[in-house]
Write a protein that holds these residues in place. Structure first.
Motif, short mmCIF file in Angstrom:
data_model
loop_
_atom_site.label_atom_id
_atom_site.label_comp_id
_atom_site.label_asym_id
_atom_site.label_seq_id
_atom_site.Cartn_x
_atom_site.Cartn_y
_atom_site.Cartn_z
N PHE A 460 1.05 -0.77 0.25
CA PHE A 460 -0.19 0.21 0.17
C PHE A 460 1.05 1.27 0.25
N LYS A 461 0.69 2.25 -0.68
CA LYS A 461 0.94 3.63 -0.92
C LYS A 461 0.66 4.47 -0.05
N VAL A 462 1.04 5.27 1.08
CA VAL A 462 0.32 5.56 1.78
C VAL A 462 0.55 7.37 2.65
N LEU A 463 0.20 8.12 1.72
CA LEU A 463 -0.09 9.63 1.10
C LEU A 463 -0.37 10.52 2.45
N LEU A 464 -0.31 10.97 3.44
CA LEU A 464 -0.54 12.12 4.37
C LEU A 464 0.11 13.50 4.54
N SER A 465 -1.40 13.86 4.53
CA SER A 465 -1.33 15.73 3.77
C SER A 465 -2.28 16.10 5.50
N GLY A 466 -2.11 17.44 5.17
CA GLY A 466 -2.89 18.05 6.49
C GLY A 466 -2.09 18.90 7.29
N ASP A 467 -2.62 20.20 8.04
CA ASP A 467 -0.88 20.98 8.83
C ASP A 467 -1.16 20.08 10.21
N GLY A 468 -0.65 18.72 10.40
CA GLY A 468 -0.41 18.27 11.23
C GLY A 468 0.22 17.25 10.87
N VAL A 469 0.94 17.04 9.12
CA VAL A 469 1.80 16.26 9.45
C VAL A 469 3.64 17.01 8.81
N GLN A 470 4.44 16.37 9.51
CA GLN A 470 5.52 16.68 8.94
C GLN A 470 6.12 16.62 8.22
N GLN A 471 5.21 15.13 7.38
CA GLN A 471 6.42 14.58 6.66
C GLN A 471 6.03 14.30 5.23
N GLU A 475 4.50 6.80 1.95
CA GLU A 475 4.81 5.28 2.81
C GLU A 475 4.69 4.19 1.99
N TYR A 476 5.70 3.29 1.80
CA TYR A 476 4.74 1.81 1.15
C TYR A 476 4.59 1.15 2.30
N ILE A 477 4.14 0.23 3.11
CA ILE A 477 3.86 -0.46 3.89
C ILE A 477 2.99 -2.00 3.64
N GLU A 478 3.16 -3.07 3.96
CA GLU A 478 1.95 -4.21 4.02
C GLU A 478 0.70 -3.64 5.03
N VAL A 498 -3.64 1.01 -3.83
CA VAL A 498 -3.22 -0.81 -3.87
C VAL A 498 -1.93 -0.86 -5.02
N ILE A 499 -0.81 -1.28 -4.23
CA ILE A 499 0.25 -1.69 -5.33
C ILE A 499 -0.12 -3.19 -5.49
N ARG A 500 -0.03 -3.62 -7.18
CA ARG A 500 -0.51 -5.15 -7.28
C ARG A 500 0.97 -5.73 -7.64
N GLU A 501 1.38 -6.52 -6.93
CA GLU A 501 2.83 -7.24 -7.86
C GLU A 501 2.51 -7.99 -8.87
N GLY A 502 3.04 -7.00 -9.93
CA GLY A 502 3.27 -7.87 -11.30
C GLY A 502 2.18 -7.05 -12.22
N GLY A 503 1.07 -5.68 -11.38
CA GLY A 503 -0.29 -6.05 -11.94
C GLY A 503 -0.18 -4.17 -12.05
N GLU A 504 -1.38 -3.45 -11.47
CA GLU A 504 -1.55 -2.28 -11.86
C GLU A 504 -1.64 -1.46 -10.56
N THR A 505 -1.19 -0.29 -9.97
CA THR A 505 -1.80 -0.15 -8.76
C THR A 505 -3.01 0.80 -9.30
N SER A 506 -3.17 0.55 -7.93
CA SER A 506 -5.25 1.10 -8.13
C SER A 506 -4.90 2.78 -8.08
N ALA A 507 -6.28 3.50 -7.67
CA ALA A 507 -6.49 4.91 -7.48
C ALA A 507 -6.36 5.25 -6.19
N LEU A 508 -5.90 6.09 -6.05
CA LEU A 508 -5.92 6.71 -4.27
C LEU A 508 -7.27 6.61 -3.80
N SER A 509 -7.77 5.59 -2.28
CA SER A 509 -8.83 6.48 -1.82
C SER A 509 -9.19 7.71 -1.65
#
Length: 517
Positions: A460-471, A475-478, A498-509
């Motif tokens: 999974f590709k995790v993207l954080l945003s907002g004024d409470g986020v420093q970075q 982030e890529y995690i399982e 979702v990052i699928r091995e040998g496949g495509e990456t989904s759209a962001l939630s």
């Protein structure tokens, strides 16, 4: 290596390459004066093997005016009983040497794919399976034209029980690892695996961080564990075309090499490239009486070919059900994808109706001495080094049509540069975006996400945003959840793909936000 045979009218020069069942030598021909490559079967061939070898050579010689099929100048049996083929010689480098050093450009791979698909389709319609399509068997002429060699040799070897020496595991479909396959979609698989190799820089199931012995490769092939292709310049549609053609399930692959070539043309059009012409010589008995609606993308040329009894009587290529759009894709604007099987009646591209290929029990789990490239991963490769082809005098001529002419209405002339493809490829395995939920209170919050169609190995590709986020870097995690500490009155939002091995990456939630309390 065995000694080169004495062949009247030819003088031996040097060795070009050697493989599990044949050697290739360079000779000087006396008249006309030229250098040629002569492929010589190893000694010990029985009478049946030599007869089938000659029959295959007779068929391919009649088709050798195809721009991407190896032409045969001459065939015979030497004084010491070894069968040989005389072909044009052209020095390397060819794609087999190039792709390991530097993966090929997308445009070149697409062009190679369409042209070789034309050659494979032509052979299938003449009743011949290749059975050993791989980078080593795609050569390059002096003018840069990709050429497929070793037609028919695989079927000769397989018929006489010597196929164990010729199986090239890295590009073989899973059904061929257990028994002989007579299905044209096995050649479709190997062609797609070859193109995938040219893009990724190594065989499609080879991995940098794991063992690549025969057993490991065969396990990955049987499970469809394709090594992911991560090149930003390779469009998702091309990856999906190749993955579909390399499906473990034969029924999910394109029904013919023609359909695979058409899908590759669609990718060319998507990239705003002029599509490479599909040029097919149709040698099936019914071809002369059929209408072939040629257009800017496809040229089907009916030809009359004498099929020797040794070729006609053996099991021919097994072809799934066809309709007119499958035989001549594009004339009606239908999709022609791998799931499109057309009418329920079966028709053999070889024209030998009623023939069905019974798979033999020959096991493909073989061993052999390890050798790089030409004995790829322990399997002696078919000879292909330095053997290149050109047109044979007296073969059937092509009348190429002018791709710029004709009425563009109704898709009769196909699509050209800049136009949308009539049958765009739908992504086969792009997972839907995950659904994110939140729980917690105050400063402690947990985001959890769920998938509609989870698969082992998904990340999974995790993207954080907002004024409470420093970075803000992704982030890529399982894991399927993430717990955060959110400062009072600060806002943190999350988006997950979702990052699928040998496949495509989904759209962001959908973005999900919380505020610290």
């Amino acid at each position: 290596m065995q000694q080169p045979p004495q062949i009247p009218g030819f003088h031996f020069v040097d060795l070009v390459g050697e493989g599990g069942f044949a050697d290739v030598f360079r000779y000087q021909q006396e008249l006309p004066t030229r250098q040629v490559a002569i492929k010589v079967l190893r000694s010990g061939s029985d009478a049946a093997s030599i007869e089938l070898f000659r029959a295959e050579a007779n068929v391919m010689a009649q088709l050798s005016n195809h721009p991407s099929i190896v032409p045969i100048y001459q065939a015979g049996v030497s004084s010491d009983g070894r069968a040989f083929l005389v072909m044009e010689y052209c020095p390397p480098p060819h794609v087999a040497q190039r792709y390991r050093t530097q993966p090929l450009a997308v445009a070149e791979v697409l062009d190679i794919g369409v042209k070789i698909a034309s050659a494979v389709e032509t052979a299938h319609r003449a009743g011949i399976l290749h059975r050993d399509i791989k980078p080593h068997n795609i050569l390059t002429s002096t003018f840069g034209v990709p050429l497929l060699t070793d037609f028919g040799i695989a079927s000769v070897v397989g018929e006489t029980g010597a196929g164990a020496q010729g199986l090239s595991i890295p590009w073989s479909p899973p059904e061929s690892l257990a028994a002989d396959s007579h299905d044209v979609r096995s050649d479709v698989y190997s062609l797609a695996a070859t193109l995938y190799s040219l893009l990724i820089g190594h065989p499609p199931f080879e991995r940098r961080d794991a063992s690549n012995d025969n057993a490991s490769l065969m396990t990955r092939i049987e499970r469809g564990q394709l090594t992911p292709l991560r090149r930003p310049d390779v469009p998702a549609s091309l990856v999906d075309v190749l993955r579909r053609a390399m499906s473990v399930e034969v029924e999910r692959r394109p029904v013919s090499a023609m359909v695979l070539g058409r899908q590759l043309q669609d990718v060319q059009i998507e990239l705003r490239q002029s599509p490479t012409r599909l040029e097919v010589m149709d040698a099936s008995p019914s071809a002369l009486g059929e209408e072939h609606p040629n257009d800017a993308r496809t040229l089907v040329r009916p030809v009359s070919v004498i099929i020797p009894a040794a070729v006609h009587d053996r099991p021919g290529p097994l072809q799934p059900g066809l309709d007119e759009d499958t035989r001549n894709p594009g004339h009606s604007g239908h999709s022609g994808h791998s799931g499109h099987s057309g009418h329920s009646g079966h028709a053999s591209l070889s024209g030998h109706s009623g023939r069905r290929a019974a798979t033999g029990g020959r096991s493909a789990r073989r061993s052999g001495p390890q050798r790089s490239e030409e004995r790829q991963l322990g399997v002696p490769a078919r000879i292909g080094i330095g053997v290149v082809v050109a047109a044979v005098a007296g073969a059937i001529g092509f009348a190429l049509l002018d791709g710029s002419s004709g009425d563009q209405d109704g898709g009769k002339d196909g699509t050209l540069r800049g136009e949308d493809p009539p049958n765009p490829v739908e992504l086969l395995d792009r997972p839907p975006a995950p659904v994110v939920s939140k729980s917690g209170k105050g400063a402690r919050w947990t985001f959890t996400w769920a998938q509609e169609t989870p698969r082992p190995g998904d990340r999974f590709k995790v993207l954080l945003s907002g004024d409470g986020v420093q970075q803000s870097a992704p982030e890529y995690i399982e894991a399927t959840s993430k717990t955060l500490t959110v400062e009072r009155d600060a806002t943190v939002c999350i988006e997950v793909a979702v990052i699928r091995e040998g496949g495509e990456t989904s759209a962001l939630s959908q973005r999900t936000c919380v505020t610290g309390g």
